[in-house]
Design an enzyme around this catalytic site. Structure first.
Site, PDB file in Angstrom:
ATOM      1  CE  LYS A 110      33.547  64.210  82.591  1.00 50.37           C
ATOM      2  NZ  LYS A 110      33.752  63.033  81.699  1.00 50.37           N
ATOM      3  CE  LYS A 189      41.467  73.978  68.423  1.00 53.11           C
ATOM      4  NZ  LYS A 189      41.851  73.259  69.354  1.00 53.11           N
ATOM      5  CE  LYS A 192      38.161  63.587  68.194  1.00 50.15           C
ATOM      6  NZ  LYS A 192      39.557  63.813  67.702  1.00 50.15           N
TER       7      LYS A 192
HETATM    8  P1  ADP Z   1      39.734  67.729  68.924  1.00 52.96           P
HETATM    9  O1  ADP Z   1      39.458  69.358  69.176  1.00 52.96           O
HETATM   10  O2  ADP Z   1      39.069  67.716  67.540  1.00 52.96           O
HETATM   11  O3  ADP Z   1      39.210  66.775  69.787  1.00 52.96           O
HETATM   12  P2  ADP Z   1      42.210  66.755  69.608  1.00 52.96           P
HETATM   13  O4  ADP Z   1      42.013  67.789  71.074  1.00 52.96           O
HETATM   14  O5  ADP Z   1      42.096  65.332  69.712  1.00 52.96           O
HETATM   15  O6  ADP Z   1      41.138  67.415  68.596  1.00 52.96           O
HETATM   16  O7  ADP Z   1      43.521  67.496  69.054  1.00 52.96           O
HETATM   17  C1  ADP Z   1      44.747  66.637  68.976  1.00 52.96           C
HETATM   18  C2  ADP Z   1      46.038  67.445  68.376  1.00 52.96           C
HETATM   19  O8  ADP Z   1      45.229  68.063  67.079  1.00 52.96           O
HETATM   20  C3  ADP Z   1      46.133  68.583  69.304  1.00 52.96           C
HETATM   21  O9  ADP Z   1      47.545  68.613  69.549  1.00 52.96           O
HETATM   22  C4  ADP Z   1      45.499  70.006  68.968  1.00 52.96           C
HETATM   23  O10 ADP Z   1      46.419  70.947  69.120  1.00 52.96           O
HETATM   24  C5  ADP Z   1      45.521  69.647  67.533  1.00 52.96           C
HETATM   25  N1  ADP Z   1      44.469  70.206  66.808  1.00 52.96           N
HETATM   26  C6  ADP Z   1      42.955  69.993  66.964  1.00 52.96           C
HETATM   27  N2  ADP Z   1      42.054  70.868  66.142  1.00 52.96           N
HETATM   28  C7  ADP Z   1      42.966  71.781  65.407  1.00 52.96           C
HETATM   29  C8  ADP Z   1      42.702  72.802  64.896  1.00 52.96           C
HETATM   30  N3  ADP Z   1      41.494  73.117  64.500  1.00 52.96           N
HETATM   31  N4  ADP Z   1      43.756  73.644  64.428  1.00 52.96           N
HETATM   32  C9  ADP Z   1      45.002  73.279  64.597  1.00 52.96           C
HETATM   33  N5  ADP Z   1      45.325  72.002  65.421  1.00 52.96           N
HETATM   34  C10 ADP Z   1      44.424  71.476  66.078  1.00 52.96           C
END
Ligand code: ADP
Ligand code: TRP
Length: 320
Positions: A110, A189, A192
């Site tokens: 950030k 990947k 969100k």
């Molecule tokens: P985002 O990237 O959508 O904000 P988060 O960071 O909140 O998702 O992820 C929460 C959990 O889900 C973490 O432990 C992360 O490792 C897993 N995760 C998120 N996206 C993926 C993905 N595309 N493939 C595998 N695991 C994921």
């Protein structure tokens, strides 16, 4: 052995969250003792609308229960229902070196973008350490991106123990299966922040629409294709049995198919895979009182344990 992990209620769970994290946490609920919580205090660093946060926490509880988290085997609770953790966080904060927190990635990234960070984001890893240490956790399953925070937790615990005596159990991180990385609708990947997600509890109509819009290449239909390089194949593989995967891989290598067919297969497989959780979720959604009871019971069990650990820490540093 005690297993603990938390998940932030920052929006609807997507396939990446499920296959990359939630499914694997749930598989660990048969260990001696397991604790899973909804990290609303952490989410407050980004979710600033009270109604949205409340809704997200409720949805996360429904989702986890519908996906198989069993409150008779695991303790499920909401982070902020255990105020002992915030108190413990302060004790750890007094011994947390600024330099250590400055190196943590969420804050560092950030800052690097020239954005201003809150003290909450800066001290995020200390709250995470309190979450872990408050329950004498032995094993903490997390995604690769959270391993740095586990190291911070171990550093803080070691230095507290060194200074005040053996108070905290030293936890170990367990990296979730990295091969479970799920691609999004654009092949990057799924995340969100990229707007390329497919939600676990998406309604059938919108889900179908999103799948049909997945970006594909424009090679001629009859060309043979390498399945492992294709995100549609990877998505299909999440739901398919080994035999179905083989059959689909053979079709790719042979060529002569349209991506529309594959998308239809992905939709049908996902729809069938999540049918049971979806029905369970609808059932639970109609019983908000039951969900409240489950969370209240989880919080009371969690508070009991966190209270013991907090007292140990307070006594050790001269507060009681
Ligand atoms: P985002 O990237 O959508 O904000 P988060 O960071 O909140 O998702 O992820 C929460 C959990 O889900 C973490 O432990 C992360 O490792 C897993 N995760 C998120 N996206 C993926 C993905 N595309 N493939 C595998 N695991 C994921
Ligand atoms: N920071 C974690 C994440 O974003 C969530 C979390 C908060 C957590 N406290 C925790 C995970 C304690 C494991 C242990 O994924």
């Amino acid at each position: 052995m005690r297993v603990l992990s938390g998940i932030q209620p920052t929006g609807r769970f997507h396939w990446g969250n499920y296959f990359g994290a939630i499914r694997q946490y749930i598989a660990l609920q048969d260990e001696d003792e397991s604790y899973y919580f909804i990290a609303d205090l952490h989410a407050l660093t980004t979710v600033r609308d009270p109604e949205v946060l409340r809704q997200n926490v409720h949805d996360a509880a429904l989702d986890l229960l519908a996906l198989g988290l069993d409150p008779s085997r695991a303790t499920l609770f909401v982070q902020s229902d255990v105020p002992e953790v915030s108190e413990l966080c302060w004790l750890l904060m007094t011994g947390a070196p600024m330099g250590l927190l400055e190196r943590c990635h969420a804050y560092k990234e950030k800052k690097a973008k020239g954005l201003s960070a809150s003290a909450g984001l800066f001290t995020y890893p200390v709250l995470m350490a309190a979450d872990i240490l408050a329950y004498d956790s032995d094993v903490v399953p997390v995604g690769e991106d959270q391993m740095q925070h586990i190291e911070v937790c171990r550093d803080l615990a070691a230095s507290f123990n060194h200074h005040f005596g053996e108070v905290f159990v030293m936890p170990k991180g367990k990296v979730l299966d990295a091969s479970a990385k799920v691609p999004g609708t654009d092949g990057e990947k799924m995340s969100k922040s990229y707007g390329n997600t497919l939600e676990v509890f998406e309604e059938t109509g919108p889900l179908k629409k999103k799948i049909m819009r997945i970006v594909t290449d424009s090679r001629p239909m009859e060309d043979p294709k390498e399945p492992d390089d294709d995100h549609l194949y990877q998505l299909y593989s999440l739901f398919a049995t080994a035999a179905e995967r083989e059959e689909m891989a053979a079709l790719y290598r042979r060529g002569g198919f349209g991506y529309g067919e594959i998308k239809q297969a992905v939709f049908a497989a996902a729809d069938a895979y999540f049918a049971e959780p979806r029905a369970r979720r609808a059932e639970l959604a109609a019983q908000p009182e039951k969900v409240r009871e489950i969370l209240a019971d989880g919080a009371s069990r969690a508070r009991k344990k966190a209270g013991e650990v907090l007292r140990r820490a307070q006594e050790a540093c001269g507060l009681k």
